[in-house]
Structure formats: structure tokens, C-alpha cells
Design an enzyme around this catalytic site. Structure first.
Site, PDB file in Angstrom:
ATOM      1  N   ARG A 124       0.348  -1.283  -0.298  1.00  0.00           N
ATOM      2  CA  ARG A 124       0.123   0.196  -0.015  1.00  0.00           C
ATOM      3  C   ARG A 124       1.031   1.122   0.125  1.00  0.00           C
ATOM      4  NH1 ARG A 124      -3.363  -2.728   3.868  1.00  0.00           N
ATOM      5  NH2 ARG A 124      -5.160  -4.034   2.667  1.00  0.00           N
ATOM      6  N   LYS A 146       3.206  11.275 -10.531  1.00  0.00           N
ATOM      7  CA  LYS A 146       2.161  10.698 -11.888  1.00  0.00           C
ATOM      8  C   LYS A 146       2.549   9.538 -12.650  1.00  0.00           C
ATOM      9  CE  LYS A 146      -1.090  13.785 -14.485  1.00  0.00           C
ATOM     10  NZ  LYS A 146      -1.105  14.247 -15.541  1.00  0.00           N
ATOM     11  N   GLU A 188       8.452  17.551 -25.116  1.00  0.00           N
ATOM     12  CA  GLU A 188       7.834  18.083 -23.451  1.00  0.00           C
ATOM     13  C   GLU A 188       8.144  19.658 -23.435  1.00  0.00           C
ATOM     14  OE1 GLU A 188       5.454  16.767 -22.241  1.00  0.00           O
ATOM     15  OE2 GLU A 188       5.355  14.650 -22.520  1.00  0.00           O
ATOM     16  N   LYS A 224       6.525  23.168 -13.376  1.00  0.00           N
ATOM     17  CA  LYS A 224       6.097  22.197 -13.759  1.00  0.00           C
ATOM     18  C   LYS A 224       5.555  21.918 -11.867  1.00  0.00           C
ATOM     19  CE  LYS A 224       4.770  16.931 -13.904  1.00  0.00           C
ATOM     20  NZ  LYS A 224       5.164  16.083 -14.786  1.00  0.00           N
ATOM     21  N   GLU A 234      -4.719  17.053 -10.207  1.00  0.00           N
ATOM     22  CA  GLU A 234      -5.140  17.190 -11.544  1.00  0.00           C
ATOM     23  C   GLU A 234      -7.141  17.957 -11.049  1.00  0.00           C
ATOM     24  OE1 GLU A 234      -3.372  15.910 -14.805  1.00  0.00           O
ATOM     25  OE2 GLU A 234      -5.083  15.583 -15.708  1.00  0.00           O
ATOM     26  N   ARG A 238      -3.413  21.752 -13.686  1.00  0.00           N
ATOM     27  CA  ARG A 238      -2.479  20.982 -14.495  1.00  0.00           C
ATOM     28  C   ARG A 238      -3.168  20.384 -15.496  1.00  0.00           C
ATOM     29  NH1 ARG A 238       0.852  15.778 -10.680  1.00  0.00           N
ATOM     30  NH2 ARG A 238       1.995  14.963 -12.348  1.00  0.00           N
ATOM     31  N   ASN A 242      -1.229  18.952 -19.762  1.00  0.00           N
ATOM     32  CA  ASN A 242      -2.232  17.315 -21.311  1.00  0.00           C
ATOM     33  C   ASN A 242      -1.721  18.145 -22.409  1.00  0.00           C
ATOM     34  OD1 ASN A 242      -1.856  15.676 -19.374  1.00  0.00           O
ATOM     35  ND2 ASN A 242      -3.926  16.363 -19.116  1.00  0.00           N
ATOM     36  N   HIS A 245      -1.326  16.233 -25.666  1.00  0.00           N
ATOM     37  CA  HIS A 245      -1.298  15.039 -25.483  1.00  0.00           C
ATOM     38  C   HIS A 245      -3.027  13.907 -25.909  1.00  0.00           C
ATOM     39  CE1 HIS A 245       2.134  16.151 -23.530  1.00  0.00           C
ATOM     40  NE2 HIS A 245       2.532  14.453 -22.840  1.00  0.00           N
ATOM     41  N   HIS A 249      -1.999  10.697 -27.584  1.00  0.00           N
ATOM     42  CA  HIS A 249      -2.124   9.789 -26.789  1.00  0.00           C
ATOM     43  C   HIS A 249      -2.878   8.795 -27.887  1.00  0.00           C
ATOM     44  CE1 HIS A 249      -1.689  10.694 -22.242  1.00  0.00           C
ATOM     45  NE2 HIS A 249       0.085  10.598 -23.227  1.00  0.00           N
ATOM     46  N   HIS A 261       6.296   8.049 -27.305  1.00  0.00           N
ATOM     47  CA  HIS A 261       5.239   9.476 -26.171  1.00  0.00           C
ATOM     48  C   HIS A 261       6.206  10.317 -27.103  1.00  0.00           C
ATOM     49  CE1 HIS A 261       2.985  11.213 -23.354  1.00  0.00           C
ATOM     50  NE2 HIS A 261       4.305  11.999 -23.033  1.00  0.00           N
TER      51      HIS A 261
HETATM   52  P1  NAD Z   1      11.489   5.261 -22.657  1.00  0.00           P
HETATM   53  O1  NAD Z   1      11.746   5.862 -21.132  1.00  0.00           O
HETATM   54  O2  NAD Z   1      10.772   4.748 -23.039  1.00  0.00           O
HETATM   55  O3  NAD Z   1      12.720   5.472 -23.379  1.00  0.00           O
HETATM   56  C1  NAD Z   1      13.386   6.013 -24.406  1.00  0.00           C
HETATM   57  C2  NAD Z   1      14.418   5.186 -24.581  1.00  0.00           C
HETATM   58  O4  NAD Z   1      15.553   5.644 -24.251  1.00  0.00           O
HETATM   59  C3  NAD Z   1      14.036   3.800 -24.150  1.00  0.00           C
HETATM   60  O5  NAD Z   1      15.378   2.092 -24.979  1.00  0.00           O
HETATM   61  C4  NAD Z   1      15.525   3.923 -22.534  1.00  0.00           C
HETATM   62  O6  NAD Z   1      16.186   1.637 -22.772  1.00  0.00           O
HETATM   63  C5  NAD Z   1      16.634   4.207 -23.699  1.00  0.00           C
HETATM   64  N1  NAD Z   1      17.477   5.288 -22.882  1.00  0.00           N
HETATM   65  C6  NAD Z   1      17.060   5.963 -21.016  1.00  0.00           C
HETATM   66  N2  NAD Z   1      17.693   6.560 -20.893  1.00  0.00           N
HETATM   67  C7  NAD Z   1      18.056   6.090 -21.639  1.00  0.00           C
HETATM   68  C8  NAD Z   1      20.637   6.765 -21.396  1.00  0.00           C
HETATM   69  N3  NAD Z   1      21.054   7.804 -20.535  1.00  0.00           N
HETATM   70  N4  NAD Z   1      20.952   6.814 -22.761  1.00  0.00           N
HETATM   71  C9  NAD Z   1      20.647   5.784 -23.782  1.00  0.00           C
HETATM   72  N5  NAD Z   1      20.043   5.303 -23.714  1.00  0.00           N
HETATM   73  C10 NAD Z   1      18.504   5.577 -22.858  1.00  0.00           C
HETATM   74  O7  NAD Z   1      10.606   6.487 -22.457  1.00  0.00           O
HETATM   75  P2  NAD Z   1      11.291   8.207 -22.925  1.00  0.00           P
HETATM   76  O8  NAD Z   1      10.905   9.655 -23.432  1.00  0.00           O
HETATM   77  O9  NAD Z   1      11.606   9.129 -21.529  1.00  0.00           O
HETATM   78  O10 NAD Z   1       9.899   8.105 -21.384  1.00  0.00           O
HETATM   79  C11 NAD Z   1       8.224   7.724 -22.375  1.00  0.00           C
HETATM   80  C12 NAD Z   1       7.087   7.432 -20.900  1.00  0.00           C
HETATM   81  O11 NAD Z   1       6.678   8.948 -20.665  1.00  0.00           O
HETATM   82  C13 NAD Z   1       5.779   7.545 -21.967  1.00  0.00           C
HETATM   83  O12 NAD Z   1       5.414   6.562 -21.477  1.00  0.00           O
HETATM   84  C14 NAD Z   1       4.721   8.601 -20.662  1.00  0.00           C
HETATM   85  O13 NAD Z   1       3.534   8.478 -21.033  1.00  0.00           O
HETATM   86  C15 NAD Z   1       5.457   8.915 -19.932  1.00  0.00           C
HETATM   87  N6  NAD Z   1       5.414  10.682 -19.521  1.00  0.00           N
HETATM   88  C16 NAD Z   1       4.697  10.179 -18.115  1.00  0.00           C
HETATM   89  C17 NAD Z   1       4.573  11.570 -17.663  1.00  0.00           C
HETATM   90  C18 NAD Z   1       4.601  11.660 -15.916  1.00  0.00           C
HETATM   91  O14 NAD Z   1       4.492  13.266 -15.593  1.00  0.00           O
HETATM   92  N7  NAD Z   1       4.477  10.456 -15.277  1.00  0.00           N
HETATM   93  C19 NAD Z   1       4.767  12.971 -18.081  1.00  0.00           C
HETATM   94  C20 NAD Z   1       5.433  12.787 -19.195  1.00  0.00           C
HETATM   95  C21 NAD Z   1       5.518  11.445 -19.853  1.00  0.00           C
HETATM   96  N1  GLY Z   2       3.004  15.488 -18.227  1.00  0.00           N
HETATM   97  C1  GLY Z   2       1.708  15.759 -17.309  1.00  0.00           C
HETATM   98  C2  GLY Z   2       1.424  16.255 -16.137  1.00  0.00           C
HETATM   99  O1  GLY Z   2       2.147  14.798 -15.040  1.00  0.00           O
HETATM  100  O2  GLY Z   2       0.007  15.826 -15.443  1.00  0.00           O
END
Ligand code: NAD
Ligand code: GLY
Length: 356
Positions: A124, A146, A188, A224, A234, A238, A242, A245, A249, A261
Site C-alpha cells: 500500500r 503521476k 515536452e 511544472k 489535476e 494541471r 496535457n 496529449h 495519446h 510518446h
Molecule cells: P523511455 O523510458 O521508453 O526511454 C526511451 C528509450 O531510451 C528506452 O529505450 C530507454 O531504455 C532508453 N534510455 C533511457 N535513458 C537512456 C540514456 N541515458 N542513454 C541511452 N538510452 C537511454 O521513454 P521516455 O521518452 O523517457 O518516456 C516516455 C514515457 O514517459 C511514456 O510512457 C509517457 O507516458 C511517460 N510520461 C509520463 C509523465 C508523467 O508525468 N508521469 C509525463 C510525460 C511522459
Molecule cells: N505530464 C502531465 C502531468 O504530469 O500532469
């Protein structure tokens, strides 16, 4: 001051800090020990990041007195699902982590979202820290709490709000990013510029992040953090984060999560900017400027999916409430607004933004 360390507070309950600078992974043990105590820590990461940074992180944590275990799973959005979440939870249980232990998410947004969700639901809720290694995770996903996984019905449909105990953003990690993954993060950051700061947007119009990516990351995180402090769950402001998005998405879903993404969000930004301009919702022409900026940073500005297919994919979007969906509309570079529209209006709105 390219080498400086920047610290940005996020004043939620409990508050935490985002630290941005070079060499932070090699010192993460000493940074985290006073905050977490010398506990057991489970490092969760993917199989691209592990060979690059896992040894550095493990050595630093062990050197500072942590008992370290780690789990490595296959990289990619295709693995951001309930099966991987189950794997992570079983791993934490098999290592007998207790409520006083913690998780470290070492990787990009996929690792951060999944490790954060695992920490949010294991026993939990146990504490976790974010060690972002992509530009996208640095400027956006590691901050704000998030966490989520994708379901077959759509993106990020199961998750939790759960703030990290700390974020350590080592800008050295950006040096190993492939250009297209770097570009995902630029999308982003450009979004942040369109939302709040024309001068930040203008940095990306020049084409690169220059010599001091830490400064750009800090500007995005500062913005942010403020939004999250005012609207952690949100309920209002907040939702602005998006921007791009709803269509982004939908593009990810239509592609079976093969379009990353950041690339999908970039196309979503360009499409909603063109729609908004055509529908008279902007204060001035902005669509061509946004598209040029995205292209300059190696990002797409359109999609081959039809407006109908995208609207259908958006039906399971979290931003939908009953028969309405809340869109984020750019009014000018640096200011956006929320606009609730009937779901039935989505196909023509999206269609107005497609280039073809
Ligand atoms: P990812 O985590 O898939 O990373 C992209 C690729 O880069 C992967 O293959 C990873 O292994 C590789 N990688 C990571 N760090 C590296 C480094 N330093 N050197 C070489 N390769 C490296 O993708 P991302 O773009 O980082 O994140 C996308 C995700 O984030 C999506 O799922 C999206 O929904 C999420 N997201 C979440 C929020 C939130 O607020 N929680 C906000 C925006 C996006
Ligand atoms: N990436 C959108 C949020 O964190 O609210």
C-alpha cells in the site's frame, strides 16, 4: 555556469527536491542516505539503461551503506503494462522489502512511471526516488508524482498519484541518448514553452539545447513544480500540462505504442495548434511557428491516421468526462487555455489540424 547544481523544491505534502547537475548518479548514495536512512533499496531499470548506469548507481548506494537489490526489464513503451507491473511487485516481495525500504526508478519515463506505480501499491505504498536518464524524464515525467501503466483500452489508464521522495537528475546521462530519444524530451520542453514561456520556446527555435541543458531542465521543472503545487490531483490547472496529449495519446494507441510518446506529443502539438488557429481560438497565428520549431528539433508535425481513427482512440482518454472532453488550446506562444468540447465535435476539430 554549465556545471552548477540546481535544486528546485516541490512544495507538496511531504515536500521534496529536484536536484539537477552533472555526476549526480555517482554520488546518489551520499545524497539519498540522509533522506532515506541506510535502508534496503530496490533499483528498477530497463535493459538499455542497466549496462550504462546500473553499476555506478549500485556502487554509490552500497558505498553509502544501502543494501541494494535490482531488477532489469525489457525497455520500451510496449512493456509499460500490467504484466511488467506484476513482475516488479513480485520482485519487491521476493526481496522482502518492508515499508521502511524504498525503490529507485533508474531510467526514462517508462521506468519512472512503472517503478513509481509499483512503489505506490507495494504494501500500500513505500517511498521511491526518481533517477531520470532521458531528457523527457528530466523535464517532465520524473516530477509531479503521476505513475501509471497502459491498458489495452488506452494509455496510462491504471495508475496512482504518488510523489517521489527525491529526484536526482544527472545531466551526464543525456550524453548517451540517441538523437530521436533526445528529441522526445525536446517535445515536452517545447510544450512547456508553449504553455508558459516564449523565451524557453525560442531556445528550441534555435535548434539545440546549447551547452547548458541543466538550465533548460531547471526552467521546465520550475514551471511544472508550481503547477503541481497548486493542483496536485489535476482538478484544474494541471490539465494544461496535457497540451498536445489528447491527439498524442491517440497516435500512440493507433500505432500500437510503436511511435514514441515524445514524437506523438509533437504531432499532437502541431495538430492542435493548426486546429485552434483555423477555428479562430488563437490570438495570433502560431501554427507555422510551432511546426517549424518541432521540425528543427527532429520531430514530426502530422500523422497518417485519420481524424476518425484518432477521435475513436481518444474516447478512452482520461480527459473525457461523460459526453465532453477537455482540450488544451494554445492561444499564443506562452499562454494556453482549457476548452471543454462535446466528444462528437472531436473528429472535425482534429480534422482541421491535419495537414493532408
Ligand atoms: P523511455 O523510458 O521508453 O526511454 C526511451 C528509450 O531510451 C528506452 O529505450 C530507454 O531504455 C532508453 N534510455 C533511457 N535513458 C537512456 C540514456 N541515458 N542513454 C541511452 N538510452 C537511454 O521513454 P521516455 O521518452 O523517457 O518516456 C516516455 C514515457 O514517459 C511514456 O510512457 C509517457 O507516458 C511517460 N510520461 C509520463 C509523465 C508523467 O508525468 N508521469 C509525463 C510525460 C511522459
Ligand atoms: N505530464 C502531465 C502531468 O504530469 O500532469
Amino acid at each position: 555556469m554549465p556545471d552548477s547544481i540546481r535544486t528546485i523544491p516541490v512544495r507538496v505534502q511531504p515536500p521534496y527536491e529536484v536536484t539537477i547537475g552533472c555526476g549526480l548518479l555517482g554520488r546518489c548514495g551520499d545524497s539519498l542516505a540522509p533522506l532515506l536512512g541506510r535502508r534496503k533499496i530496490a533499483v528498477l531499470t530497463d535493459d538499455t539503461v542497466a549496462p550504462l548506469y546500473l553499476d555506478t548507481v549500485t556502487a554509490s548506494l552500497e558505498g553509502a551503506g544501502f543494501a541494494v537489490c535490482f531488477h532489469v526489464f525489457p525497455a520500451g513503451e510496449g512493456r509499460k503494462n500490467l504484466a511488467t507491473l506484476g513482475e516488479l511487485l513480485e520482485f519487491l516481495a521476493s526481496e522482502h522489502l518492508t515499508r521502511t525500504d524504498c525503490v529507485a526508478a533508474l531510467g526514462g519515463g517508462v521506468v519512472g512511471d512503472m517503478a513509481g506505480f509499483a512503489a505506490a501499491v507495494y504494501l500500500r505504498g513505500i517511498r521511491y526516488v526518481q533517477l531520470p536518464t532521458t531528457l523527457l524524464a528530466a523535464v517532465d515525467s520524473s516530477v509531479g508524482g503521476k505513475t501509471a501503466v497502459d491498458l489495452s483500452a488506452g494509455k496510462n489508464l491504471a495508475g496512482a498519484f504518488c510523489q517521489p521522495a527525491a529526484v536526482l537528475c544527472d545531466t551526464d546521462c543525456l550524453k548517451t541518448l540517441p538523437p530521436d530519444v533526445f528529441a522526445d524530451g525536446a517535445a515536452e520542453a517545447i510544450k512547456t514553452g508553449i504553455l508558459s514561456d516564449e523565451s524557453l520556446f525560442a531556445l528550441f527555435e534555435d535548434g539545440t539545447l546549447t551547452a547548458d541543458p541543466g538550465a533548460v531542465i531547471a526552467r521546465c521543472v520550475q514551471y511544472k513544480a508550481g503547477v503541481v503545487e497548486r493542483d496536485e490531483r489535476e482538478q484544474g490547472e494541471r490539465k494544461l500540462l496535457n497540451l498536445g496529449h489528447t491527439v498524442g495519446h491517440a497516435i500512440e494507441k493507433c500505432s500500437g505504442y510503436t511511435i514514441p510518446h515524445g514524437h506523438a506529443v509533437a504531432a499532437g502539438l502541431a495538430i492542435i495548434a493548426r486546429s485552434a488557429e483555423k477555428l479562430g481560438w488563437t490570438e495570433e497565428p502560431i501554427a507555422a511557428r510551432i511546426a517549424a520549431c518541432l521540425r528543427k528539433n527532429g520531430l514530426p508535425t502530422d500523422t497518417g491516421y485519420s481524424a476518425e481513427a484518432l477521435a475513436e482512440a481518444a474516447l478512452s482518454d482520461k480527459k473525457r468526462a461523460g459526453g465532453d472532453i477537455t482540450l488544451v488550446i494554445p492561444r499564443r506562444i506562452g499562454a494556453c487555455e482549457l476548452r471543454k468540447v462535446p466528444v462528437a465535435d472531436l473528429p472535425p476539430i482534429i480534422s482541421a489540424g491535419l495537414e493532408g
